[in-house]
Every structure is written in structure tokens, then in C-alpha cells.
Design an enzyme around this catalytic site. Structure first.
Site, PDB file in Angstrom:
ATOM      1  N   HIS A  12       0.828  -1.269   0.078  1.00 11.52           N
ATOM      2  CA  HIS A  12       0.050  -0.211  -0.087  1.00 11.52           C
ATOM      3  C   HIS A  12       0.701   1.201   0.122  1.00 11.52           C
ATOM      4  O   HIS A  12       2.019   1.124   0.229  1.00 11.52           O
ATOM      5  CB  HIS A  12      -1.104  -0.092   1.146  1.00 11.52           C
ATOM      6  CG  HIS A  12      -0.454   0.282   2.735  1.00 11.52           C
ATOM      7  ND1 HIS A  12      -0.367  -0.844   3.348  1.00 11.52           N
ATOM      8  CD2 HIS A  12       0.023   1.412   3.164  1.00 11.52           C
ATOM      9  CE1 HIS A  12       0.215  -0.321   4.607  1.00 11.52           C
ATOM     10  NE2 HIS A  12       0.545   1.052   4.281  1.00 11.52           N
ATOM     11  N   ARG A  16      -1.977  11.188   4.050  1.00 13.45           N
ATOM     12  CA  ARG A  16      -2.856  11.828   4.865  1.00 13.45           C
ATOM     13  C   ARG A  16      -3.844  12.614   4.185  1.00 13.45           C
ATOM     14  O   ARG A  16      -3.651  13.008   3.137  1.00 13.45           O
ATOM     15  CB  ARG A  16      -1.828  12.839   5.615  1.00 13.45           C
ATOM     16  CG  ARG A  16      -0.657  12.070   6.470  1.00 13.45           C
ATOM     17  CD  ARG A  16       0.270  13.162   7.325  1.00 13.45           C
ATOM     18  NE  ARG A  16       1.176  12.137   8.164  1.00 13.45           N
ATOM     19  CZ  ARG A  16       2.191  12.019   7.526  1.00 13.45           C
ATOM     20  NH1 ARG A  16       2.757  12.011   6.275  1.00 13.45           N
ATOM     21  NH2 ARG A  16       3.294  11.356   8.370  1.00 13.45           N
ATOM     22  N   GLU A  72      -3.922   3.570   1.666  1.00 15.22           N
ATOM     23  CA  GLU A  72      -4.374   3.843   3.016  1.00 15.22           C
ATOM     24  C   GLU A  72      -4.385   5.458   3.274  1.00 15.22           C
ATOM     25  O   GLU A  72      -3.539   5.926   2.929  1.00 15.22           O
ATOM     26  CB  GLU A  72      -3.131   3.232   3.657  1.00 15.22           C
ATOM     27  CG  GLU A  72      -3.379   3.639   5.571  1.00 15.22           C
ATOM     28  CD  GLU A  72      -1.881   3.310   6.333  1.00 15.22           C
ATOM     29  OE1 GLU A  72      -1.819   3.781   7.164  1.00 15.22           O
ATOM     30  OE2 GLU A  72      -1.046   2.625   5.774  1.00 15.22           O
ATOM     31  N   ASN A  76      -6.415  12.337  10.876  1.00 12.66           N
ATOM     32  CA  ASN A  76      -6.010  12.935  12.294  1.00 12.66           C
ATOM     33  C   ASN A  76      -7.287  13.351  12.965  1.00 12.66           C
ATOM     34  O   ASN A  76      -7.809  14.441  11.743  1.00 12.66           O
ATOM     35  CB  ASN A  76      -4.723  13.541  12.496  1.00 12.66           C
ATOM     36  CG  ASN A  76      -3.523  12.916  11.932  1.00 12.66           C
ATOM     37  OD1 ASN A  76      -3.179  11.892  12.709  1.00 12.66           O
ATOM     38  ND2 ASN A  76      -2.836  13.251  10.922  1.00 12.66           N
ATOM     39  N   HIS A 100       2.733  11.299  -7.394  1.00 14.83           N
ATOM     40  CA  HIS A 100       1.265  10.513  -7.677  1.00 14.83           C
ATOM     41  C   HIS A 100       1.161   9.285  -7.302  1.00 14.83           C
ATOM     42  O   HIS A 100       2.032   8.662  -7.328  1.00 14.83           O
ATOM     43  CB  HIS A 100       0.822  11.023  -9.087  1.00 14.83           C
ATOM     44  CG  HIS A 100       1.714  10.695  -9.989  1.00 14.83           C
ATOM     45  ND1 HIS A 100       2.575  10.807 -10.782  1.00 14.83           N
ATOM     46  CD2 HIS A 100       1.607   9.217 -10.650  1.00 14.83           C
ATOM     47  CE1 HIS A 100       3.175  10.373 -11.425  1.00 14.83           C
ATOM     48  NE2 HIS A 100       2.702   9.035 -11.591  1.00 14.83           N
ATOM     49  N   HIS A 171       0.466   2.502 -10.094  1.00 12.76           N
ATOM     50  CA  HIS A 171       1.634   2.645  -9.417  1.00 12.76           C
ATOM     51  C   HIS A 171       1.805   3.721  -8.530  1.00 12.76           C
ATOM     52  O   HIS A 171       0.801   4.571  -8.285  1.00 12.76           O
ATOM     53  CB  HIS A 171       2.938   2.911 -10.411  1.00 12.76           C
ATOM     54  CG  HIS A 171       2.683   4.027 -11.502  1.00 12.76           C
ATOM     55  ND1 HIS A 171       2.005   4.072 -12.546  1.00 12.76           N
ATOM     56  CD2 HIS A 171       2.702   5.414 -11.221  1.00 12.76           C
ATOM     57  CE1 HIS A 171       2.168   5.207 -13.180  1.00 12.76           C
ATOM     58  NE2 HIS A 171       2.639   6.050 -12.139  1.00 12.76           N
ATOM     59  N   GLU A 237       7.345   3.610  -9.301  1.00 10.70           N
ATOM     60  CA  GLU A 237       7.617   4.476 -10.507  1.00 10.70           C
ATOM     61  C   GLU A 237       8.890   5.717  -9.635  1.00 10.70           C
ATOM     62  O   GLU A 237       8.385   6.445  -8.694  1.00 10.70           O
ATOM     63  CB  GLU A 237       6.624   5.431 -11.066  1.00 10.70           C
ATOM     64  CG  GLU A 237       7.227   6.441 -11.975  1.00 10.70           C
ATOM     65  CD  GLU A 237       6.288   7.235 -12.725  1.00 10.70           C
ATOM     66  OE1 GLU A 237       6.751   8.020 -13.421  1.00 10.70           O
ATOM     67  OE2 GLU A 237       5.006   7.042 -12.646  1.00 10.70           O
ATOM     68  N   HIS A 264       3.975   6.997   3.366  1.00 12.22           N
ATOM     69  CA  HIS A 264       5.167   5.917   3.253  1.00 12.22           C
ATOM     70  C   HIS A 264       4.452   4.994   2.110  1.00 12.22           C
ATOM     71  O   HIS A 264       3.335   5.051   1.538  1.00 12.22           O
ATOM     72  CB  HIS A 264       5.422   5.269   4.527  1.00 12.22           C
ATOM     73  CG  HIS A 264       4.131   4.428   4.863  1.00 12.22           C
ATOM     74  ND1 HIS A 264       3.374   5.213   6.045  1.00 12.22           N
ATOM     75  CD2 HIS A 264       3.363   3.196   4.770  1.00 12.22           C
ATOM     76  CE1 HIS A 264       2.464   4.300   6.587  1.00 12.22           C
ATOM     77  NE2 HIS A 264       2.142   3.269   5.490  1.00 12.22           N
ATOM     78  N   GLU A 310       7.346   0.821   5.183  1.00 13.47           N
ATOM     79  CA  GLU A 310       6.729   0.133   6.182  1.00 13.47           C
ATOM     80  C   GLU A 310       6.991  -1.276   5.433  1.00 13.47           C
ATOM     81  O   GLU A 310       6.735  -1.589   4.362  1.00 13.47           O
ATOM     82  CB  GLU A 310       5.057   0.428   6.283  1.00 13.47           C
ATOM     83  CG  GLU A 310       4.665  -0.382   7.546  1.00 13.47           C
ATOM     84  CD  GLU A 310       3.373  -0.047   7.801  1.00 13.47           C
ATOM     85  OE1 GLU A 310       2.606  -0.246   8.802  1.00 13.47           O
ATOM     86  OE2 GLU A 310       2.464   0.598   6.946  1.00 13.47           O
TER      87      GLU A 310
END
Length: 323
Positions: A12, A16, A72, A76, A100, A171, A237, A264, A310
Site C-alpha cells: 500500500h 494523509r 491507506e 487525524n 502521484h 503505481h 515509479e 510511506h 513500512e
């Protein structure tokens, strides 16, 4: 001993978001489904995991850790009501780095019309500029979402018919300072394969597409204007602008320093403990080891540009968490 990278997946990409309802609605318009949600009230944030899960999708019904091309969204609490809260989309200084995410579609003209009819804006429409085979839509936080076709534009004259279950989260693009260092890192440490290189010498940059091929067969005879990897999910990419490798210091923003936006990418592995041991032997720069902090089921590695990666367990292969 090197792990079995053939079972690893580029799982993934974390972004944010300011308002989760608006963002989830946008990605659902693109045909994605919410395949998981995690709420952390003590830490005041929530995670939404979206992926293609329709009858023609690449990983229908799979556990969220056993997929590629998941997005993901991290929210917040309270940001949706904070007028001063603005997301960094990664495409302008001082926060330039992430570029992107990209969705490949069955009918690019119809897909773009559907997005525009829903009231969303574009950074680049199909008719803009020289490249008439790609578009960039803007999500509610102004992240760029590249739209590419699985067929040539001139074969998709019907601008009304599109089936989102055929779409792929193709991608994620990040800019890199030194192409050789980044390519070596992702191939040697994460076992990715260089699946395509696109040199744009006149424009002064080269694109490198890496991933875990699995059973995917590259179409060497793909029509003009169609990316031969358009049917694949979970590609990375790397965009290298010529000459940046000669600059001193960190050239690109990792999305986690201020101003924040992209967080990430994530790779799911067949054996988390062994994968982290292998990375340790490779001398990686850790942001978070498995043993650090309260969460013992995730680790974070820093790539040569300090982007966060991650590392998690593929729960289909080995059960380890109650995600």
C-alpha cells in the site's frame, strides 16, 4: 541468506487526508472498496484501506495484507474542522518529493468524463499538453491521481461506458535524487525487479518502474500510447531528474517532515522476522525496528531519499496479528 522475494508485495501507499468522508468518497468513485479500517482513539487517528475488490479485480476477496495497490488514508481527528490544516501534495516546494498515485482504466475517455461529471478537478485533462493519452485528476486534498488507459485512446470513442472493476491501482511515483543508489536499494534490499525504463532525454528525466512481477506478463506488443504495465498493480515509479545526483544534501521532501502529506509505501513479506533480519544484515537505515515502541508487528526502513517504507507480515502466509 536472501528471503523469497517472490512472495513479497508492494502492498500500500499511505496518504494523509483532511476529511476522510470526502477522500473515501473520491476513491470509491474510482471504483475502490474499503477493505479494512483501523481506529486508534487513544492516539486520535484512523486508517482507511481501499482497494479494487470487484469481480474483475486483481485480488478480489484477499486479506488486505495479501494485496498490491492498496491506498491507506490516514485521518487525524479534527483536521476536517481545522481551517489551517492543509495537505502537502508533494508537487511543489518546499514539499516536493512524492508525485502521484496512478489508476489504469478500461476506457480512459469515459473514466475521465465520469470523474469530471462528479465535480472533481484535473491537474491535466486528456486534451491538455502534448500527451493525449494520460490525465491527472485531483483528489479532495489535491493529490495528483494519474489516469492511464489499458487501451489506446482512439479505440475508446464511447465516452459513456466504463467498468471500474477492471481498474487497477497501477503505481506510486516518488522523485529520487540518485537513480543508481535508489535502483540498487530497491532491487538489493527489497528484491524488486526493474520492469520498465522510460527515458525522456529531451525533457531531462528518466522513469523507472519496479515491482514484484509474480505471474504478470509484460505485453511487449502493447499499442502505441499504452503502458505495457497498465494491467499490473503495485508498481513503484522512480522519477530521476538529470543532475540531481550532483546536488548536495537531501533534494526531496519525504512527506513526513513538515509540510506533511504522503507518508510511506508498504511492503508485505512472507516472514517478517526473517525479512527484518535480512535488511539488518544489508545495513539499512531504520526509522523503526520491530522491537521499537509499542507496535511490534511493523517496521520502517528509510530509503536513500529518506522516504519511509513500512514492512509488515502477509497474514495469508503467516498469521501474526489481529489487524
Amino acid at each position: 541468506m536472501a528471503p523469497d522475494h517472490s512472495q513479497w508485495k508492494l502492498n500500500h501507499t499511505m496518504l494523509r487526508v483532511k476529511d476522510p468522508k470526502k477522500s473515501v468518497d473520491f476513491y470509491k468513485l474510482l471504483g475502490m472498496s474499503q477493505v479494512n479500517k483501523m481506529d486508534f482513539p487513544d492516539n486520535k487517528f484512523c486508517l482507511y484501506f481501499l482497494a479494487y475488490d470487484g469481480p474483475d479485480s486483481a485480488s478480489t476477496g484477499a486479506h488486505w495484507t495479501d494485496r498490491e495497490g492498496v491506498i491507506e488514508l490516514t485521518h487525524n481527528y479534527g483536521s476536517e474542522n481545522d481551517d489551517s490544516f492543509v495537505i502537502n501534495n508533494g508537487n511543489k516546494d518546499p514539499g516536493k518529493g512524492f508525485g502521484h498515485v496512478c489508476v489504469s482504466v478500461d476506457n480512459i475517455q469515459a473514466a475521465c468524463k465520469r470523474i469530471e461529471d462528479a465535480g472533481y478537478k484535473f491537474q491535466k485533462k486528456l486534451t491538455d499538453g502534448r500527451m493525449k493519452s494520460i490525465a491527472f485528476a485531483l483528489d479532495p486534498d489535491n493529490y495528483w491521481v494519474e489516469i492511464i488507459g489499458q487501451k489506446p485512446v482512439d479505440e475508446t470513442k464511447d465516452v459513456t461506458s466504463t467498468e471500474t472493476s477492471a481498474y487497477r491501482m497501477n503505481h506510486t511515483m516518488i522523485r529520487v535524487k540518485d537513480n543508481e543508489k535508489s535502483l540498487k536499494f530497491y532491487q538489493d534490499v527489497f528484491g524488486m525487479k526493474l520492469m520498465r525504463t522510460s527515458e525522456q532525454k529531451e525533457a531531462g528525466f528518466t522513469l523507472y518502474f519496479l515491482g514484484y512481477p509474480g505471474s504478470y506478463k509484460i505485453d511487449d506488443n502493447s499499442p502505441n500510447g499504452v503502458n505495457p504495465l497498465a494491467g499490473k498493480e503495485g508498481l513503484l515509479e522512480l522519477t530521476w531528474n538529470y543532475g540531481t545526483e550532483k546536488e548536495s544534501g537531501q533534494v526531496y521532501h519525504n512527506g513526513n517532515d513538515e509540510p506533511q502529506g504522503f507518508g510511506h509505501i508498504c511492503v508485505s513479506v512472507d516472514n517478517l522476522d526473517e525479512a527484518c533480519k535480512f535488511m539488518d544484515e544489508k545495513g539499512v537505515n531504520w526509522k523503526k525496528r520491530l522491537t521499537d515502541g509499542r507496535m511490534k508487528n511493523v517496521a520502517f526502513v528509510l530509503d536513500p531519499d529518506n522516504y519511509w517504507i513500512e514492512v509488515i507480515q502477509n497474514e495469508r502466509i503467516k498469521k501474526s496479528s489481529d489487524w
